[in-house]
Enzyme design. Structure first.
Site, PDB file in Angstrom:
ATOM      1  N   GLN A 130       0.652  -1.241   0.127  1.00 59.26           N
ATOM      2  CA  GLN A 130       0.014   0.248  -0.095  1.00 59.26           C
ATOM      3  C   GLN A 130       0.931   1.141   0.165  1.00 59.26           C
ATOM      4  OE1 GLN A 130      -3.155  -0.340   3.090  1.00 59.26           O
ATOM      5  NE2 GLN A 130      -4.460  -1.321   1.399  1.00 59.26           N
ATOM      6  N   LYS A 179       3.600   6.472   8.839  1.00 56.40           N
ATOM      7  CA  LYS A 179       3.142   5.977  10.051  1.00 56.40           C
ATOM      8  C   LYS A 179       4.140   5.877  11.210  1.00 56.40           C
ATOM      9  CE  LYS A 179       0.774   1.467  11.450  1.00 56.40           C
ATOM     10  NZ  LYS A 179       0.381   0.221  10.891  1.00 56.40           N
ATOM     11  N   MET A 492     -26.956  13.884 -20.634  1.00 51.96           N
ATOM     12  CA  MET A 492     -26.318  14.955 -21.177  1.00 51.96           C
ATOM     13  C   MET A 492     -25.427  14.301 -22.547  1.00 51.96           C
ATOM     14  SD  MET A 492     -25.989  18.136 -21.550  1.00 51.96           S
ATOM     15  CE  MET A 492     -25.934  19.157 -20.180  1.00 51.96           C
TER      16      MET A 492
HETATM   17  C1  LIG Z   1     -16.896  10.658 -13.725  1.00 55.68           C
HETATM   18  C2  LIG Z   1     -17.475  11.035 -14.949  1.00 55.68           C
HETATM   19  N1  LIG Z   1     -17.726  10.571 -15.769  1.00 55.68           N
HETATM   20  C3  LIG Z   1     -18.184  10.641 -17.022  1.00 55.68           C
HETATM   21  C4  LIG Z   1     -18.788  11.843 -17.225  1.00 55.68           C
HETATM   22  C5  LIG Z   1     -19.197  12.320 -18.852  1.00 55.68           C
HETATM   23  N2  LIG Z   1     -20.591  12.665 -18.501  1.00 55.68           N
HETATM   24  C6  LIG Z   1     -21.147  14.023 -18.390  1.00 55.68           C
HETATM   25  S1  LIG Z   1     -22.910  14.017 -18.216  1.00 55.68           S
HETATM   26  C7  LIG Z   1     -22.954  12.265 -18.313  1.00 55.68           C
HETATM   27  C8  LIG Z   1     -24.317  11.933 -18.267  1.00 55.68           C
HETATM   28  C9  LIG Z   1     -24.817  11.964 -16.730  1.00 55.68           C
HETATM   29  O1  LIG Z   1     -26.111  11.429 -16.666  1.00 55.68           O
HETATM   30  P1  LIG Z   1     -26.841  11.326 -15.907  1.00 55.68           P
HETATM   31  O2  LIG Z   1     -26.427  11.197 -14.168  1.00 55.68           O
HETATM   32  O3  LIG Z   1     -28.188  10.330 -15.741  1.00 55.68           O
HETATM   33  O4  LIG Z   1     -27.645  12.522 -15.586  1.00 55.68           O
HETATM   34  P2  LIG Z   1     -28.590  13.377 -16.819  1.00 55.68           P
HETATM   35  O5  LIG Z   1     -27.500  14.077 -17.638  1.00 55.68           O
HETATM   36  O6  LIG Z   1     -29.333  12.533 -17.344  1.00 55.68           O
HETATM   37  O7  LIG Z   1     -29.309  14.533 -15.965  1.00 55.68           O
HETATM   38  C10 LIG Z   1     -21.903  11.793 -18.253  1.00 55.68           C
HETATM   39  C11 LIG Z   1     -21.621  10.386 -18.643  1.00 55.68           C
HETATM   40  C12 LIG Z   1     -18.619  12.773 -16.158  1.00 55.68           C
HETATM   41  N3  LIG Z   1     -19.002  14.084 -16.297  1.00 55.68           N
HETATM   42  N4  LIG Z   1     -18.019  12.414 -15.113  1.00 55.68           N
END
Ligand SMILES: Cc1ncc(C[n+]2csc(CCOP(=O)(O)OP(=O)(O)O)c2C)c(N)n1
Lengths: 583, 187
Positions: A130, A179, A492
């Site tokens: 670790q 530690k 999104m």
């Molecule tokens: C940790 C992470 N992984 C991937 C993304 C890319 N990303 C941006 S918005 C999104 C979709 C989000 O979907 P959801 O949580 O269902 O929310 P919604 O847009 O439907 O409101 C993704 C995958 C990100 N912003 N953060």
């Protein structure tokens, strides 16, 4: 409140006493007024956890269900309260699990101090169990970091950590402690840090900068102020109001600048950026003076930089010198703390009003109301829209809540439609856009503001990234109101696929558990809302039910956030979503 | 911003004064890697003030990049001061050492002639090898290398750049005193 530990601290500072490194760490935290620590134990940090048992009356340790939860909670705590958030993690995987949150805090200038355990100093560099070079890993994403290998370094390192995290432009600091340093004994004395010769947190105001800014503002016929989070971090909300009210300048807000002044202020023209309001975006390319205040011209705000406000003069009020002329070349700048510089400039300004200029914003606003906002808040279809949920939340809480979001469409809808009334009532991941941020940040916010109603809104995707924190919420009986806007998609990304990738929905449909059932497994009440008729009553129930509550709301599957400035377009090339016949 | 800001690539010499803390070199170089900038030369040593280190770094980039880079460097907590200078604002030198076989030197007087013309000097001479030293600009030390090559160069090393500015500049010690006066809070 005088706790036993604080008394002990006083006593200790009078005469030197031998304590272990672990005890020195905890006493140092107490000296920095820390009361709450989010964390997760493990081998390398066990001596500290052991000592925590003796400090229960003054240090509350919140065991999260993942270290990412701990760091986001520390961020939420800091964002809501303005105090420095603290988290603990063990070496190796514990430390690396903090990285996303540290990067997020770095992007969004959030003051947090992360303490990580490290293998014994004799093992460093030997690929011990670790062992990870967390100081190396976190270097590009911390304001400062440091590895402690001897107990006597601890008080000074912690004092520096808190000073650096909070002063100037805030940011995350990581202290890695071996530690053996936790176990060694040392003579404890604590001296808070207030000066480091190689670090100037707040530059001195320069009269000529103030004069030049005042001159440009006094001359402007069509000025536009851009308000960023710097104003909130500096606690300069009142100073901004005074500036706006004297000059009559219309103001627009970055995503993180929201809530600095109430939405219903007559000079509040809405949000900037990719999904911001059309009026301030379009008017950016029509004004004669842009006044950036505590903001950093992020690309989501500027759109195509070569077509950004070319007709205008630009003034930048900014604390961090490195942000000045970074993205846009400015005509004048005021380098300093806006809480001091803004009133100094305001004093030099003539009282003014820009009524006709503001009326031009209103015309565009009306257009947006017709083409986008009305349809979103009062949709015609029978499926619930995201915007409508925020309308109903507004009716229920009237701005008297802290809204914490995750990342995605629901986040943009929240920023557009929540009715912000109080400063620091908005916590969202801006610069990094971290899915999974919302739920743990809401936990931290609840600890940072126990008297406030905390509403956490997530998408079905992001909620599943950190939903193990339901365990922390249940155990600590945090009265968080959790809303999941379920569109069965990573919304999104799906929107971008619809608009820019020929509706090829690659890996964006996502399945979910029955969230209220999941919540009930943790003993948290909740319900699922499928139809409009139940929405209002369900939100009322959520607010009124004491304690935590989870509301899953089934929303339109393929809703889109508009207006939108497509990536690479100019700020005034705003799409309203009704330009071409919808597919 | 004017186009030249971005298109005009040239050599810049960066001077960075910092505290002597572990990992600082890393913190500094991260700022170059992050921008995909190649470091042409790097020299680090203690400055006239005990405990304060001076980095001299040479890079080739555009003006916009160097401006931002220097501000980001100065923002690092342990960095006291960072600035950049252009070619005409500095005097600079590099030192090079060449090891050749002593026999080659003794066979003809050609090498000796080269040493004289290039203002180089002999640093050490043994039965087996001779070490020649030359201080100058990179092009000059390189030229000497090319000249010696036909006689067999056993080893060749060149240092990073050291530079001094032609501009009138405040001494770091007085800068530090000024900071102390302006920024240390009264207790
Ligand atoms: C940790 C992470 N992984 C991937 C993304 C890319 N990303 C941006 S918005 C999104 C979709 C989000 O979907 P959801 O949580 O269902 O929310 P919604 O847009 O439907 O409101 C993704 C995958 C990100 N912003 N953060």
């Amino acid at each position: 409140m005088e706790t036993l530990a604080m008394e002990k601290l006083k006593e200790l500072n009078q005469k030197t006493t031998r304590v272990s490194g672990s005890e020195a760490l905890l006493l140092s935290l107490i000296a920095e007024q820390v009361t709450t620590i989010f964390g997760y134990p493990g081998g390398a940090i066990m001596p500290v956890y052991d000592k925590l048992m003796d400090f229960k009356d003054s240090l509350k340790h919140i065991l999260t269900r993942h270290e990412q939860g701990a760091v986001h909670a520390a961020q939420g705590f800091a964002r809501v309260s303005g105090r420095t958030g603290v988290c603990f993690a063990t070496s190796g995987p514990g430390a690396t699990n903090l990285i996303t949150g540290i990067a997020d805090a770095y992007m969004d200038s959030t003051p947090i101090v992360c303490i990580t355990g490290q293998v014994g100093s004799h093992l460093i560099g030997s690929d011990a169990f670790q062992e990870t070079d967390v100081v190396g890993i976190s270097m590009p994403i911390t304001k400062w970091n440091y590895q402690v290998t001897r107990a006597e370094e601890i008080p000074e390192a912690i004092a520096k950590a808190f000073y650096i995290a909070k002063s100037g432009r805030p940011g995350p600091v990581l202290i890695d402690i071996t530690k053996d340093a936790m176990l060694q004994e040392m003579d404890f004395v604590y001296k808070p840090c207030n000066y480091i010769r190689s670090y100037i947190p707040v530059p001195l105001m320069k009269e000529e900068q103030l004069n030049r800014a005042a001159e440009l503002i006094n001359e402007a016929k069509k000025p536009l102020a851009l308000i960023g989070q710097g104003v909130i971090l500096a606690g300069a909300e009142k100073e901004v109001l005074a500036f706006l009210e004297k000059t009559g300048v219309p103001a627009a807000f970055t995503l993180l600048g929201l809530s600095a002044i109430p939405n219903d202020h007559p000079q509040h023209m809405g949000m900037l950026g990719m999904h911001g309001h059309a009026a301030p975006n379009i008017k950016t390319n029509d004004c004669d003076l842009l006044i950036g205040i505590g903001m950093r011209f992020d690309d989501r705000v500027t759109g195509k930089v070569s077509k950004y406000a070319k007709q205008a003069k630009i003034i930048h009020f900014e604390l961090d010198k490195a942000e000045i002329n970074k993205i846009v070349k400015v005509d004048a700048y005021v380098n300093g703390n806006v809480k001091e510089t803004l009133p100094a400039v305001t004093a030099k300004l003539i009282k003014n009003s820009h009524k006709e200029w503001i009326d031009e914003f209103k015309i565009i606003r009306e257009d947006e109301e017709k083409r986008v906002i009305k349809k979103e808040l009062y949709p015609e279809g029978n499926k619930i829209s995201m915007g409508e949920v925020f309308r109903v939340i507004n009716e229920a809480v009237n701005g008297e809540a802290v809204l914490v979001t995750d990342v995605g469409q629901h986040q943009m809808m929240a920023s557009r439609y929540f009715n912000f009334k109080n400063t620091r009532s908005w916590i969202t991941s801006g610069g990094l856009g971290t899915m999974g941020f919302g739920l743990p940040a809401a936990m931290g916010a609840q600890f940072g503001a126990p008297e406030k109603t905390i509403i956490s809104v997530s998408g079905d995707g992001g909620f599943q990234m950190t939903m193990q924190e339901l365990g922390t919420i249940a155990y600590n009986r945090l009265p968080i109101k959790m809303i999941i806007l379920n569109n069965n998609f990573l919304g999104m990304v799906r929107q971008w696929q619809e608009l820019f990738f020929d509706e090829r929905y690659s890996s964006t449909p996502i399945s979910s558990p029955d969230f209220p059932v999941l919540a009930s497994a943790y003993g948290i009440p909740g319900e699922m809302v499928k139809g409009r008729n139940d929405l209002k009553a369900a939100i009322q129930r959520m607010i009124q039910t004491p304690g935590a509550y989870l509301l899953e709301i089934k929303v339109v599957n393929k809703g889109n956030v508009f207006p939108m400035i497509p990536q690479g377009a100019a700020v005034n090339e705003v799409l309203f979503g009704d330009e071409k016949p919808s597919k | 911003m004017s186009n030249q800001e971005f298109t005009n690539y040239q050599e810049y010499t960066l001077t960075i004064f910092s505290e002597n803390s572990i990992g600082l070199l890393n913190r500094i170089t991260i700022n170059f890697t992050k921008r995909k900038l190649n470091i042409e030369s790097l020299t680090v040593s203690e400055s006239a003030i005990k405990g304060v280190f001076k980095f001299t770094i040479v890079i080739i980039c555009n003006h916009h990049t160097v401006e931002n880079l220097v501000k980001q460097l100065e923002k690092q907590i342990d960095v006291i001061r960072a600035f950049y200078l252009t070619q005409d604002e500095i005097l600079h030198q590099e030192i090079a050492m060449y090891k050749i076989e002593t026999n080659a030197l003794l066979e003809t007087n050609e090498i000796e002639h080269i040493i004289r013309t290039y203002n180089a000097r002999i640093l050490e001479m043994t039965k087996e090898y001779t070490v020649i030293e030359k201080t100058g600009h990179k092009a000059e030390t390189q030229e000497l290398f090319e000249k010696l090559k036909p006689y067999g160069v056993l080893q060749f090393v060149r240092s990073g750049r050291v530079a001094i500015t032609r501009l009138k500049q405040e001494l770091l010690s007085s800068y530090l005193e000024k900071l102390e006066k302006q920024h240390r809070p009264a207790v």
